[in-house]
Each structure stands twice: as structure tokens, then as C-alpha cells.
Enzyme design. Structure first.
Site, PDB file in Angstrom:
ATOM      1  N   HIS A 189       0.308  -1.308  -0.039  1.00 18.36           N
ATOM      2  CA  HIS A 189       0.029   0.462  -0.200  1.00 18.36           C
ATOM      3  C   HIS A 189       1.060   1.817  -0.055  1.00 18.36           C
ATOM      4  O   HIS A 189       2.151   1.224   0.747  1.00 18.36           O
ATOM      5  CB  HIS A 189      -0.786  -0.152   1.425  1.00 18.36           C
ATOM      6  CG  HIS A 189      -2.096   0.928   1.232  1.00 18.36           C
ATOM      7  ND1 HIS A 189      -2.202   2.808   1.701  1.00 18.36           N
ATOM      8  CD2 HIS A 189      -3.273   0.417   0.880  1.00 18.36           C
ATOM      9  CE1 HIS A 189      -2.859   3.151   1.221  1.00 18.36           C
ATOM     10  NE2 HIS A 189      -4.509   2.342   0.683  1.00 18.36           N
ATOM     11  N   SER A 226     -10.347   6.728  -3.687  1.00 19.87           N
ATOM     12  CA  SER A 226     -11.717   7.215  -3.843  1.00 19.87           C
ATOM     13  C   SER A 226     -13.130   6.890  -4.174  1.00 19.87           C
ATOM     14  O   SER A 226     -13.522   7.629  -4.784  1.00 19.87           O
ATOM     15  CB  SER A 226     -11.771   9.367  -3.812  1.00 19.87           C
ATOM     16  OG  SER A 226     -10.712   9.944  -3.661  1.00 19.87           O
ATOM     17  N   GLU A 267       0.802   4.227   0.987  1.00 23.31           N
ATOM     18  CA  GLU A 267       0.953   4.715   3.275  1.00 23.31           C
ATOM     19  C   GLU A 267       1.741   3.926   3.367  1.00 23.31           C
ATOM     20  O   GLU A 267       1.756   4.474   4.358  1.00 23.31           O
ATOM     21  CB  GLU A 267      -0.513   4.705   3.794  1.00 23.31           C
ATOM     22  CG  GLU A 267      -1.576   5.853   2.464  1.00 23.31           C
ATOM     23  CD  GLU A 267      -3.085   5.377   2.754  1.00 23.31           C
ATOM     24  OE1 GLU A 267      -3.668   4.201   3.904  1.00 23.31           O
ATOM     25  OE2 GLU A 267      -3.296   6.495   2.723  1.00 23.31           O
TER      26      GLU A 267
HETATM   27  C1  PEP Z   1      -7.050   2.926  -0.116  1.00 24.40           C
HETATM   28  O1  PEP Z   1      -6.200   3.757   0.629  1.00 24.40           O
HETATM   29  O2  PEP Z   1      -6.614   2.185  -0.262  1.00 24.40           O
HETATM   30  C2  PEP Z   1      -8.169   3.485  -0.732  1.00 24.40           C
HETATM   31  C3  PEP Z   1      -8.423   3.183  -1.803  1.00 24.40           C
HETATM   32  O3  PEP Z   1      -8.566   4.395  -0.096  1.00 24.40           O
HETATM   33  P1  PEP Z   1      -9.540   5.828  -0.678  1.00 24.40           P
HETATM   34  O4  PEP Z   1     -11.038   4.701  -1.031  1.00 24.40           O
HETATM   35  O5  PEP Z   1     -10.082   6.089   1.337  1.00 24.40           O
HETATM   36  O6  PEP Z   1      -9.137   6.248  -1.312  1.00 24.40           O
END
Ligand code: PEP
Length: 250
Positions: free
Chosen positions: A99, A211, A101
Site C-alpha cells: 500500500h 476515492s 501509505e
Molecule cells: C486505499 O487507501 O486503499 C483507498 C483506496 O483509500 P480511499 O478509498 O479512501 O481513497
């Protein structure tokens, strides 16, 4: 279901405590009602409630995954870490790896590769996140970044049937925006091309993340290449999550 959408993967990130479990019942009830439809819901809660989630969703349509793991398959002196074997031992079936992050905190393609190998050795499914940052996009580096992430992340791996590829443009995660339809199509085609060239896989499972919400999901569903969604923010609200699934499968 007339489109190709099969997976709805909720990534709860560092949210959710035992109270959240109560609201999960809504998602469980919903999935019972729709059980004749062929789709899968996978929830990836924080480690602290992973085991509770597995117990709660036992004998339901919902499967559970972890959000990360250590690259060591079993045990070791790695304070604060959890191994794929530990995750498997409590009954979870998936692990999100790579990921963005975690990549920003120093997780390299080589560490990701070790994590994927350990996870596959445990016969767990991998949700392998790939995607370019906004800077890389502006520099026209999207394809080369994706290629590097895939080739290096899958080094020495022969079979990719237990890997779900999550294309997540980093500039879309948590930002309330999604790429243009044609850009998503092109990126999916490119990912497929790399996977065919290297693994001879004709039909890899590639989901879109970034998103996804109840307002944009119907237009995303028009993109045939997309086989599901990795859902962050919207998975924290069971009603929103259910709405996303409903709009995709009807
Ligand atoms: C994610 O962190 O994998 C993700 C898709 O987050 P979001 O849907 O909030 O953009």
C-alpha cells in the site's frame, strides 16, 4: 451482474474499534440477502480487531484480511510486527501488501517482494497495491513505475493466481478524485500486458482503488477491465459500503 465486478475490498486503515463490529452486522445481513449474486466482500480491519472480525463473519459471505505483515513468514525478534503465519492462524485469508501509505515510510519493492513470497507460502491471498504518485504521473513515468513495482515485487514468483492486483493511483487515494476513464483503461491494459509477458496470465484479477464512493462507482463499473474495488474511506461507513456494492451488482 452484467459487468465484471467481483471484489469489494474494504481497507479500514487505522480506524475501527470493537464498536465498529456492531455496525458490520449491516454488511453481513446485506450479503446474505444478495448471496445468489457472485461477488466477494473482503474486509481488512486493523490487527486489533482482526480476530473479532474473523469470528463475526464466520459462516457468512464475508472474508477477512490484514492490512500488512512482516516479511518473515513465521516468528522472529521483530517488535510490533505480525507475520503471515500469525495472520493465517486466526483465520484471515488475505493480506494487503505494498500500500502506498506503507511505501512512503520506506517499504521498498524488495521488501514487498519478500512479504508477497511469505504470504503466498502460507497459502494466503495477496492484495498487491501498485500505482504512481502525482509527480510520477506529471513526469510521464506511470508505465515505468508500474512495471518496476510489478517486476520487482513479483521477483522469483511463478504463480500469481492468488494475487489480486490493486491499481491505486496514489494521487487519488483519499483525495476525492478519480482518473479519466481512458486513463484507467490504459493502465489496466498496460498491467495486463506486463503480466501476460511475464506470467502468461490472460485473465489476472485487477481491481481499482482510490476515492471509490457511492457517487462515482456506477461510472467506474462501465470500465470492463475493472474486476472490483479497494475501498478505503467509504468502507468506514457500512451504509456507504453497501450502497457501493448495490450500485455495482444491480
Ligand atoms: C486505499 O487507501 O486503499 C483507498 C483506496 O483509500 P480511499 O478509498 O479512501 O481513497
Amino acid at each position: 451482474m452484467t459487468n465484471n465486478i467481483k471484489y469489494f475490498i474494504g481497507n479500514l486503515k487505522m480506524y475501527g474499534n470493537t464498536n465498529y463490529l456492531k455496525s458490520m452486522q449491516k454488511v453481513i445481513n446485506f450479503s446474505y440477502k444478495k448471496k445468489h449474486k457472485k461477488f466477494k466482500i473482503v474486509f481488512c480491519p486493523p490487527y486489533t480487531i482482526l480476530s473479532d472480525f474473523v469470528k463475526l463473519t464466520k459462516n457468512t459471505q464475508i472474508e477477512v484480511g490484514a492490512q500488512n505483515c512482516h516479511h518473515n513468514e513465521y516468528t522472529g525478534s521483530f517488535t510490533g510486527s505480525i507475520s503471515p503465519n500469525m495472520i493465517k492462524s486466526i483465520g484471515a485469508k488475505y493480506i494487503i501488501i505494498g500500500h502506498s501509505e506503507n511505501r512512503v515510510t520506506g517499504e521498498t519493492n524488495s521488501i514487498i517482494n519478500k512479504k508477497i513470497i511469505s504470504t503466498l507460502s502460507q497459502k494466503l491471498n495477496v492484495i498487491f497495491c501498485i500505482g504512481e504518485t502525482s509527480k510520477e504521473k506529471k513526469l510521464n513515468k506511470t508505465n515505468s513505475v508500474l512495471k518496476k513495482q510489478i517486476i520487482n515485487g513479483l521477483k522469483n514468483i511463478k504463480k500469481i493466481d492468488k494475487i489480486i492486483f490493486a491499481y491505486e493511483p496514489v494521487w487519488c487515494i483519499g483525495k476525492g478524485k478519480i482518473p479519466k476513464t481512458n486513463d484507467i483503461k490504459n493502465q489496466f491494459k498496460y498491467i495486463k500486458k506486463i503480466l501476460f509477458k511475464n506470467f502468461k496470465t490472460l485473465n489476472p484479477t485487477i481491481v481499482y482503488g482510490g476515492s471509490v464512493d457511492q457517487n462515482n462507482v456506477e461510472s467506474l463499473c462501465q470500465i470492463n477491465e475493472i474486476k472490483g474495488f479497494l475501498i478505503g474511506g467509504a468502507s468506514r461507513k457500512p451504509n456507504k459500503f453497501i450502497d457501493i456494492v448495490k450500485k455495482s451488482i444491480n
